[in-house]
Scaffold this active site. Structure first.
Site, PDB file in Angstrom:
ATOM      1  N   GLU A 186       0.806  -1.225   0.000  1.00 46.41           N
ATOM      2  CA  GLU A 186       0.000   0.000   0.000  1.00 46.41           C
ATOM      3  C   GLU A 186       0.840   1.278   0.000  1.00 46.41           C
ATOM      4  O   GLU A 186       0.694   2.139   0.875  1.00 46.41           O
ATOM      5  CB  GLU A 186      -0.978  -0.040   1.193  1.00 46.41           C
ATOM      6  CG  GLU A 186      -1.843  -1.291   1.149  1.00 46.41           C
ATOM      7  CD  GLU A 186      -2.798  -1.440   2.317  1.00 46.41           C
ATOM      8  OE1 GLU A 186      -2.725  -0.628   3.258  1.00 46.41           O
ATOM      9  OE2 GLU A 186      -3.623  -2.369   2.292  1.00 46.41           O
ATOM     10  N   ASN A 227       1.839  -4.462  -3.491  1.00 47.34           N
ATOM     11  CA  ASN A 227       0.435  -4.798  -3.247  1.00 47.34           C
ATOM     12  C   ASN A 227      -0.311  -3.536  -2.828  1.00 47.34           C
ATOM     13  O   ASN A 227       0.198  -2.751  -2.031  1.00 47.34           O
ATOM     14  CB  ASN A 227       0.405  -5.832  -2.094  1.00 47.34           C
ATOM     15  CG  ASN A 227      -0.950  -6.438  -1.839  1.00 47.34           C
ATOM     16  OD1 ASN A 227      -1.594  -6.937  -2.766  1.00 47.34           O
ATOM     17  ND2 ASN A 227      -1.393  -6.418  -0.581  1.00 47.34           N
ATOM     18  N   HIS A 263     -10.714  -5.458  -2.268  1.00 44.66           N
ATOM     19  CA  HIS A 263     -11.733  -5.336  -1.219  1.00 44.66           C
ATOM     20  C   HIS A 263     -12.901  -4.566  -1.825  1.00 44.66           C
ATOM     21  O   HIS A 263     -12.916  -3.337  -1.820  1.00 44.66           O
ATOM     22  CB  HIS A 263     -11.170  -4.589  -0.008  1.00 44.66           C
ATOM     23  CG  HIS A 263     -10.098  -5.349   0.706  1.00 44.66           C
ATOM     24  ND1 HIS A 263     -10.349  -6.509   1.384  1.00 44.66           N
ATOM     25  CD2 HIS A 263      -8.768  -5.126   0.821  1.00 44.66           C
ATOM     26  CE1 HIS A 263      -9.220  -6.979   1.918  1.00 44.66           C
ATOM     27  NE2 HIS A 263      -8.248  -6.158   1.577  1.00 44.66           N
ATOM     28  N   GLU A 291      -6.594 -10.142  -1.936  1.00 45.94           N
ATOM     29  CA  GLU A 291      -7.359 -10.028  -0.675  1.00 45.94           C
ATOM     30  C   GLU A 291      -8.848  -9.916  -0.951  1.00 45.94           C
ATOM     31  O   GLU A 291      -9.551  -9.111  -0.332  1.00 45.94           O
ATOM     32  CB  GLU A 291      -6.866  -8.812   0.135  1.00 45.94           C
ATOM     33  CG  GLU A 291      -5.387  -8.835   0.440  1.00 45.94           C
ATOM     34  CD  GLU A 291      -4.903  -7.659   1.294  1.00 45.94           C
ATOM     35  OE1 GLU A 291      -5.738  -6.938   1.871  1.00 45.94           O
ATOM     36  OE2 GLU A 291      -3.677  -7.468   1.381  1.00 45.94           O
ATOM     37  N   ASP A 293     -12.657  -9.714  -1.140  1.00 49.14           N
ATOM     38  CA  ASP A 293     -13.942  -9.842  -0.441  1.00 49.14           C
ATOM     39  C   ASP A 293     -14.903  -8.834  -1.058  1.00 49.14           C
ATOM     40  O   ASP A 293     -14.501  -7.995  -1.855  1.00 49.14           O
ATOM     41  CB  ASP A 293     -13.822  -9.722   1.098  1.00 49.14           C
ATOM     42  CG  ASP A 293     -13.017  -8.533   1.578  1.00 49.14           C
ATOM     43  OD1 ASP A 293     -13.034  -7.478   0.907  1.00 49.14           O
ATOM     44  OD2 ASP A 293     -12.376  -8.641   2.643  1.00 49.14           O
TER      45      ASP A 293
END
Ligand code: 9MR
Length: 502
Positions: A186, A227, A263, A291, A293
């Site tokens: 990040e 990432n 996300h 990641e 979701d």
């Protein structure tokens, strides 16, 4: 940065032209080739996998076996405390072949004070992964968050030394044990500028190349990633990541991939995700969904769960459509262990498994996207309750057919059963009756309840696979012990109507 930035919808304006599909990426081709043997081994190991799985754990339809057959992996995130939840780990080990530690390899855990290292929690995740034939995405080496205060309190002249020592020590500890590292996590603000964190403030933008080079020196075989979140579609932030990767590649800095955290908010998978992944792979790096979701404003309705299924399928199809997309990882196993409710008040239901670790429509959609088949599922908000059979197939015998496969070893067997409605009416709720050979005792079942455990038994649908449209199929299975006779049942009857074989 606030947690609410995760998954924020980005405008699709001011997008640069998208480079053409680069065609097969050499590393992807290699990866696919390398996995042929692995996929065969997984098929041969079906008994073992289903034995650990339980619900929806049939090897033939597991996310990992389907993903591997397509040349990608399917991963999950696990924390150390998750490892003591046997319901959770049964799903994790049967469905996923890649693990990302949720917190255990982050700086605040691994080097809480200067020069004092703690690899116990990370080692526990690695041990679990090894014991279950899973690989590990190391996460992460350098990140502004979950960073102990001693790092940000250092004089700027000492930050580079501390960063290099941290990377070298951690990557050396896990050398040969991780498939990849999120070396820098990040790094960007939403507008595409670099975050002014301790590392940037001390070293400027060069800290990223320095971190990658340091990680490569410590573990030359690990795939090195940058990432970030909100870089899934084309926008200012992903443009910045693209420009950074292009610059690093042109300088010969070791970088292997870009992680798209993913996300998402329900219904907001960016339409430019595939094109965005393609432009990264055109630079000669891999991409991964790291990641995934998809959060829903609670309570989740049937329509919400259907939308989530379509969102999951879209992400998987985007990855499968891009040579150089090496895998998809969900952040967590099920809704019960997801970070979402704790961070986004009023939101949840963000994963493929419900609070009881029963598969949701997103699971079925993911299986289908990966080329497998599941029930003709009717999305339901409560995926854990059993529905009782109501009406059976209309018409005479022959309106159903059943194919079954038995894999047996000396004392046990697994049996996978595919039921097809060959009639012209929809089946709403079903029970399948059959007689086990003498000495066989059912110990677990998936996608159905099976009762009693021996003799003439009945497999009954669960809430998510009770509807079988004309031509629709569903797959169920069970594991049983036997005393020498591993024969399959001689016949099957669906709602009292005997089925043909096939
Ligand atoms: O899942 C992690 C959660 O347990 C932590 O509380 C949180 C703290 O920042 O980090 C979560 O994982 C994050 C990941 O490391 C990086 N991308 C965002 C994830 C969700 O916050």
């Amino acid at each position: 940065m606030t947690a609410h930035d995760y998954g924020r919808r980005r405008s699709s304006g001011a997008i640069p032209p998208t480079p053409h599909d680069p065609g097969p990426h050499p590393s992807r081709t290699l990866f696919r080739r390398g996995l042929l043997g692995a996929a065969a081994a997984v098929a041969a190991g079906a008994l073992l996998l289903t034995g650990m799985g339980g619900q929806a754990g049939a090897a033939g339809t597991s996310l990992k076996s389907l993903a591997e057959a397509k040349g990608i992996y399917f991963g999950t995130a696990l924390t150390q405390s998750n490892l003591s939840n046997s319901t959770l780990t049964a799903v994790a080990s049967s469905q996923f072949d890649m693990v990302t530690p949720g917190n255990e390899m982050k700086w605040d855990t691994t080097e809480p004070s200067n020069g004092s290292y703690n690899f116990g929690p990370g080692d526990a995740i690695v041990s679990y992964a090894k014991a279950n034939g899973m690989r590990v995405r190391g996460h992460n080496l350098v990140w502004h968050s979950q960073l102990p205060s001693w790092v940000s309190s250092l004089p700027t002249s000492q930050v580079q030394g501390a960063m290099e020592a941290h990377i070298t020590t951690e990557a050396t500890h896990y050398k040969g044990q991780v498939y990849s590292w999120d070396v820098v996590n990040e790094p960007f603000n939403e507008d595409g500028t670099l975050r002014a964190d301790a590392f940037y403030n001390a070293m400027g933008s060069g800290y990223i190349a320095d971190a990658l080079r340091t990680a490569h020196a410590a573990d030359p075989a690990a795939k090195l990633y940058l990432n970030d979140y909100n870089i899934e579609g084309e926008n200012a932030k992903s443009d910045a990541m693209y420009n950074l990767v292009a610059s690093l590649k042109s300088q010969g800095v070791p970088i292997d991939g870009v992680g798209l955290e993913s996300h998402f908010i329900l219904g907001q998978v960016p339409s430019t995700m595939k094109a965005n992944m393609q432009r990264f792979t055109a630079l000669g790096v891999n991409v991964a969904v790291t990641e995934l979701d998809d959060r829903i404003a609670l309570p989740a309705s049937t329509a919400n769960l259907a939308q989530q299924a379509s969102d999951y399928a879209a992400v998987i199809n985007d990855c499968l459509g891009v040579s150089g997309c090496v895998g998809v990882s969900q952040w967590g196993v099920g809704d019960a262990d997801s970070w979402i409710p704790g961070t986004f008040s009023g939101y949840g239901a963000a994963t493929m498994y419900d609070n009881n670790y029963q598969p949701k429509p997103a699971y079925n959609a993911s299986v289908t996207a990966l080329g497998g088949s599941t029930a003709t599922a009717t999305p339901t908000p409560s995926a854990s309750a059993s529905a009782s059979p109501t009406t059976g197939p209309t018409g005479a015998a022959g309106s159903c057919k059943v194919a079954d496969t038995v894999n047996a070893w000396n004392t046990g067997l697994t049996e996978n059963i595919t039921i097809t409605n060959t009639g012209s009416s929809t089946v709403n709720g079903w029970s399948l009756a059959f007689t086990l050979a003498p000495g066989q005792t059912v110990t677990s079942a998936w996608n159905a309840t099976v009762s009693p455990s021996s003799g003439t038994v009945t497999a009954t649908n669960l809430s998510y696979n009770g509807t079988l449209a004309p031509g629709g199929t569903t797959q169920i299975g069970f594991q049983a012990t036997h005393t020498g006779n591993a024969a399959a049942p001689a016949s099957f009857a669906l709602n009292g109507v005997s089925c043909s074989a096939g």
